[in-house]
Scaffold this active site. Structure first.
Site, short mmCIF file in Angstrom:
data_model
loop_
_atom_site.label_atom_id
_atom_site.label_comp_id
_atom_site.label_asym_id
_atom_site.label_seq_id
_atom_site.Cartn_x
_atom_site.Cartn_y
_atom_site.Cartn_z
CG ASP A 255 -2.21 0.83 0.90
OD1 ASP A 255 -2.18 1.63 -0.06
OD2 ASP A 255 -3.21 0.71 1.62
C1 BGC Z 1 -5.09 3.19 0.11
C2 BGC Z 1 -5.28 2.11 -0.90
C3 BGC Z 1 -5.16 2.66 -2.29
C4 BGC Z 1 -3.83 3.36 -2.43
C5 BGC Z 1 -3.59 3.93 -3.82
C6 BGC Z 1 -3.84 4.02 -0.15
O1 BGC Z 1 -3.79 5.13 0.67
O2 BGC Z 1 -5.03 2.62 1.40
O3 BGC Z 1 -6.55 1.51 -0.72
O4 BGC Z 1 -5.32 1.64 -3.23
O5 BGC Z 1 -3.77 4.41 -1.50
O6 BGC Z 1 -4.42 4.98 -4.09
#
Ligand code: BGC
Length: 728
Positions: A267
């Site tokens: 993530d």
């Molecule tokens: C979120 C994810 C997301 C990623 C990319 C993160 O802050 O937890 O769910 O896919 O950002 O946007």
């Protein structure tokens, strides 16, 4: 398409730098549009502009033109002509936005979920997106957590079924993501991100392995079984170790038990967050932990980029490990057909033609109608289309921001507000509006009440449009008070006191506490964040052009203090015998509140009238190799056609570990014409009776089981059968 041997050959030709660049993802917004220089945080993190041509993937592009330009430029410069991979969050639509996942959960309709995600995939891929960070398969029980809006709710069967359908929608039934209207699915956030303590985002999660396996794991696994190409470990620590570095989770469970061999993507910044978690002393150690764990791509941080080569040279990370990671990335690119068509069919013309086209709007409308849940109706709904004067009251009356968070390229201004929807449906009716008050939690002003009350007084029908602003749910948007923010409860009371022909439309990303509102408002229709067609859907439902059929995917508490609240709760040694709301000393209950939800999981009313007359079992004893048939007879005794989700609940009466008092084991949505009666048939087999015992062995135990229908906390027509012999 390349063969596996060709991919391995390609890998063998890559330099160590080129391999590591594949494991690194950059964020488009953080470097200049021309793509010649890495700037912003990615630049500060040490990613050099000259590496751009070798980097493996890009996050957050929006349009086909950008993808085509970036791909063209860097593919030409890349020594081995390895295309970049473009990823973004496509959660509930790309340009055409349909209801938030929690809303879609209320549809209890996997076919609809599949259709919606296929539509999103077509729009996204035309815009150059090749992979979405979805489904979010996080199981949830705590409405304080802002990301419940992205979940399908508190039941593992419903969550798994809909997550699998979403995966298939994105990737196609044959899973061939090389086709241009498909995108690869990345299931997230593994694991138990939704179990954040206190409902506070990113907080630590301590959950027993037994509960993880029974409630939190199944939906991730369902996505993998449905063929999801990628997976994202969660930010949170799980029983003491952040998922990105949690080798029990990622290696033993995900790659081992579940057999997942796709790409794991960290993530956002999660690799470097291992330092903040305090499990890595520095970024090099963070890279080691995530790398050893074969988290193949690092999103939005540069620990791999700066340290992997060194770690391999020092023999800390094995070359084979890095090669396996890179090979997975190459395979994913190959599966997407990028070595043949690096643009994956991206086309500005196609994107324009698909975005918000008539067919997509029609699907978004149907999805919004099927997601709405009628929580209360004292007979005021549906309103007559003959009414002369309608009052639209509240901060959501004319609001366009009803599409919710994680809206990809969806635009609030392209959505139909309630006012527009009602005007479109009833162009000749007089419609008055008054905002009444704000929906901000710290704005308690009642200045607009007098106007709202006056407007309501003179109307034949009043539509109260209340809720939480869309920015109060989503990532990082957690709340400690689940009531309607600001002065809205008071507004609801003031308005419904002067006009009894009032219905409340609710816009929210989570279950709200409606205890006060429910006392005075005669009808409540939960719309969630319904997407672009929300206003049309609301008008159709309010005036009977559509019949509400949603069922709650998550319990609505009576008070915030009840959460985490979920219907599938384990039995206690001190269950309360007195009725709900009556306190009973030394039993498991509260002095100041009931135990049950105000509106439980599986609950939702209709304009049709469904009567359940019988539940029959074809036998009372089930052999582990056999099958038991349950038949539920349901009739529509109303005067309009409606859809009903028939639900089947199980209770294991005696087992070696404490079992829930009720668990959904099957459901089916049926459409019944007025007067129509139907037998809905379910088959029960031994594996459906299994659970994780104290030692986490998945097995069934011989003994008595209860089977019921109805909805959670309101079970009806209970019957009993015996399993003759347990199995594992
Ligand atoms: C979120 C994810 C997301 C990623 C990319 C993160 O802050 O937890 O769910 O896919 O950002 O946007």
């Amino acid at each position: 398409m390349k063969t596996e041997a060709e991919l391995r050959h390609l890998l063998s030709e890559m330099t160590q730098e080129e391999k590591i660049a594949q494991t690194t993802q950059v964020i488009i917004n953080y470097y200049q549009k021309t793509g010649t220089e890495v700037t912003g945080p990615m630049g500060q993190l040490g990613i050099k502009s000259e590496s751009m041509k070798d980097l493996g993937s890009v996050l957050g592009t929006a349009f086909a033109e950008d993808v085509i330009a970036i791909q063209k430029k860097y593919l030409a410069e890349n020594r081995l002509h390895i295309p970049m991979l473009f990823m973004t969050d496509v959660i509930h639509g790309y340009r055409t936005i349909y209801p938030i996942p929690l809303g879609l959960g209320a549809s209890f309709d996997p076919a609809l979920v599949e259709e919606c995600s296929a539509m999103a995939a077509a729009e996204a891929s035309a815009n150059g997106i090749q992979l979405t960070f979805a489904p979010m398969a996080d199981y949830v029980r705590d409405a304080r957590w802002g990301r419940v809006m992205e979940s399908f709710g508190e039941d593992p069967l419903l969550n798994s079924t809909l997550c699998a359908a979403e995966t298939v929608g994105f990737q196609g039934r044959d899973g061939d993501v090389s086709k241009p209207d498909r995108i690869a699915a990345c299931v997230k956030h593994v694991a138990a991100y939704g179990g954040a303590e206190s409902g506070r985002d990113y907080n630590s999660v301590e959950i027993s392995e037994r509960l993880l396996r029974e409630y939190y794991f199944p939906a991730y696994k369902a996505c993998i079984d449905a063929g999801a190409k990628a997976l994202m470990p969660s930010f949170n620590s799980l029983n003491g170790i952040p998922s990105t570095a949690n080798s029990w989770l990622m290696k033993e469970v995900v790659r081992g038990e579940w057999g997942f061999d796709g790409v794991a993507i960290s993530d956002w910044g999660a690799v470097m967050e291992l330092v903040r978690h305090g499990v890595a002393a520095d970024r090099k150690e963070a890279a080691r932990l995530a790398g050893e764990n074969e988290c193949d791509i690092e999103m939005m941080s540069s620990a791999y980029y700066n340290h992997l080569a060194e770690l391999v040279a020092e023999g800390i990370i094995r070359q084979e490990t890095l090669d396996r990671m890179v090979l997975r990335i190459l395979r994913l690119k190959n599966d997407l057909g990028l070595f043949d068509d690096p643009f994956h069919g991206a086309s500005p013309e196609k994107a324009k033609a698909l975005s918000l086209c008539e067919a997509h709007r029609a699907l978004a409308l149907r999805a919004a109608e099927e997601s709405a849940v009628l929580l209360k109706n004292d007979g005021v709904l549906p309103f007559s289309t003959e009414v002369k004067k309608i009052a639209l009251i509240g901060p959501y009356a004319s609001e366009h921001a009803i599409i919710g968070q994680w809206k990809a390229r969806g635009l609030a201004e392209e959505s139909v507000s309630v006012e527009e929807g009602v005007r479109r449906l009833l162009p000749d009716t007089e419609i008055l509006t008054a905002t009444g008050c704000s929906f901000l939690w710290d704005d308690l002003s009642e200045e607009g009440f007098a106007e709202a009350v006056e407007t309501a007084k003179g109307a034949d029908a009043v539509i109260l449009c209340l809720g939480e602003p869309d920015r109060y749910s989503g990532e990082g948007k957690c709340r400690t008070d689940l009531r309607l923010p600001g002065a809205q409860e008071k507004l609801a009371k003031a308005v419904s006191t002067v006009n009894k022909n009032t219905a409340l439309l609710l816009f929210a990303g989570r279950p709200l506490v409606l205890t006060e509102v429910e006392k005075t408002v005669p009808a409540i229709l939960e719309m969630w964040f319904p997407g672009n067609e929300g206003g049309n859907a609301a008008a159709h439902l309010l005036f009977g052009k559509a019949c509400p059929c949603g069922k709650l995917p998550m319990s609505f508490p009576k008070a915030t203090g009840q959460v985490p609240l979920y219907y599938n709760r384990p039995s206690t040694g001190r269950p309360k015998k007195k009725p709900e709301g009556v306190y009973e000393d030394f039993t498991s209950n509260y002095i100041d509140c009931g135990n049950l939800a105000l509106y439980p999981f599986g609950y939702g009313l209709s304009y049709a009238s469904f009567v359940y007359s019988s539940l029959t079992l074809d036998k009372t004893s089930l052999d582990p190799d056999g099958e038991l048939t349950v038949t539920v007879r349901v009739k529509n005794e109303g005067s309009v056609e409606g859809k009903e989700t028939v639900q089947l609940y199980l209770r294991d009466l005696v087992a070696s570990t404490v079992r829930p008092t009720q668990s959904l084991i099957a459901f089916e949505k049926v459409t019944l014409a007025p007067g129509e009666e139907r037998d809905v048939v379910f088959k029960i087999t031994e594996p459906m009776l299994r659970f994780y015992d104290f030692h986490c062995v998945f097995r069934s135990e011989a003994g008595e089981f209860q089977i019921s229908t109805g909805c959670a906390d309101r079970l009806i027509l209970t019957k009993t059968f015996t399993l003759t012999e347990g199995r594992s």
